[in-house]
Design a protein around this motif. Structure first.
Motif, PDB file in Angstrom:
ATOM      1  N   SER A 181      -9.811  52.566 -14.295  1.00  0.00           N
ATOM      2  CA  SER A 181     -10.551  51.319 -14.472  1.00  0.00           C
ATOM      3  C   SER A 181      -9.624  50.160 -14.829  1.00  0.00           C
ATOM      4  CB  SER A 181     -11.617  51.496 -15.554  1.00  0.00           C
ATOM      5  OG  SER A 181     -12.267  50.276 -15.807  1.00  0.00           O
ATOM      6  N   PRO A 210     -14.983  48.603 -13.507  1.00  0.00           N
ATOM      7  CA  PRO A 210     -15.486  49.883 -14.026  1.00  0.00           C
ATOM      8  C   PRO A 210     -15.516  50.961 -12.938  1.00  0.00           C
ATOM      9  CG  PRO A 210     -16.970  48.089 -14.607  1.00  0.00           C
ATOM     10  CD  PRO A 210     -15.976  47.537 -13.628  1.00  0.00           C
ATOM     11  N   GLU A 240     -10.544  55.906 -17.664  1.00  0.00           N
ATOM     12  CA  GLU A 240     -10.244  54.639 -18.345  1.00  0.00           C
ATOM     13  C   GLU A 240      -9.005  53.996 -17.712  1.00  0.00           C
ATOM     14  OE1 GLU A 240     -11.792  52.890 -20.669  1.00  0.00           O
ATOM     15  OE2 GLU A 240     -13.308  54.310 -21.359  1.00  0.00           O
ATOM     16  N   ASN A 253     -15.988  50.519 -19.422  1.00  0.00           N
ATOM     17  CA  ASN A 253     -15.096  50.745 -18.282  1.00  0.00           C
ATOM     18  C   ASN A 253     -15.489  51.962 -17.458  1.00  0.00           C
ATOM     19  OD1 ASN A 253     -13.552  48.561 -18.995  1.00  0.00           O
ATOM     20  ND2 ASN A 253     -12.058  49.762 -20.115  1.00  0.00           N
TER      21      ASN A 253
END
Length: 114
Positions: free
Chosen positions: A27, A33, A24, A65
């Protein structure tokens, strides 16, 4: 586009959560993503098997993401066969999935409707 591969988490929620948190963040920093390929054996043995399975299912449907590509391993194949048997007979049988520490996954699945 960044790609990552992981396998054999076997229900270890601490490792799974760490990986997801890291991805995460990657990203967010990159502004796009990332792709995670789970190469089987996400489930069984660990206490978080069912919760991890449900989280991966949600992430596969959402395309957020962290985009997950989930490839079934032998534990997922055992789960599939056991679930198919349950749909046919109304109960999980005693099978080779039990010999592979399926308890946490199986107990979570039992709470779901067909």
């Amino acid at each position: 586009m960044k790609k990552y591969i992981v396998s054999d988490l076997h229900g270890d929620g601490l490792i799974y959560d760490s990986i997801m948190g890291f991805l995460e963040n990657v990203s967010l920093v990159d502004g796009e993503p990332v792709h995670l390929y789970i190469n089987g054996d996400l489930i069984d043995r660990g206490l978080d098997s069912f919760d991890m399975l449900m989280d991966v299912k949600k992430r596969c449907e959402e395309k957020g993401n962290v985009i997950i590509h989930y490839l079934a391993g032998n534990h997922e194949e055992l789960m599939y066969d056991a679930c198919k048997y349950k749909l046919e007979t109304g109960h999980f049988g005693i099978d080779s999935w039990d010999l592979n520490n399926s308890y946490m996954t199986k107990s979570g699945l039992s709470s779901l409707s067909e």
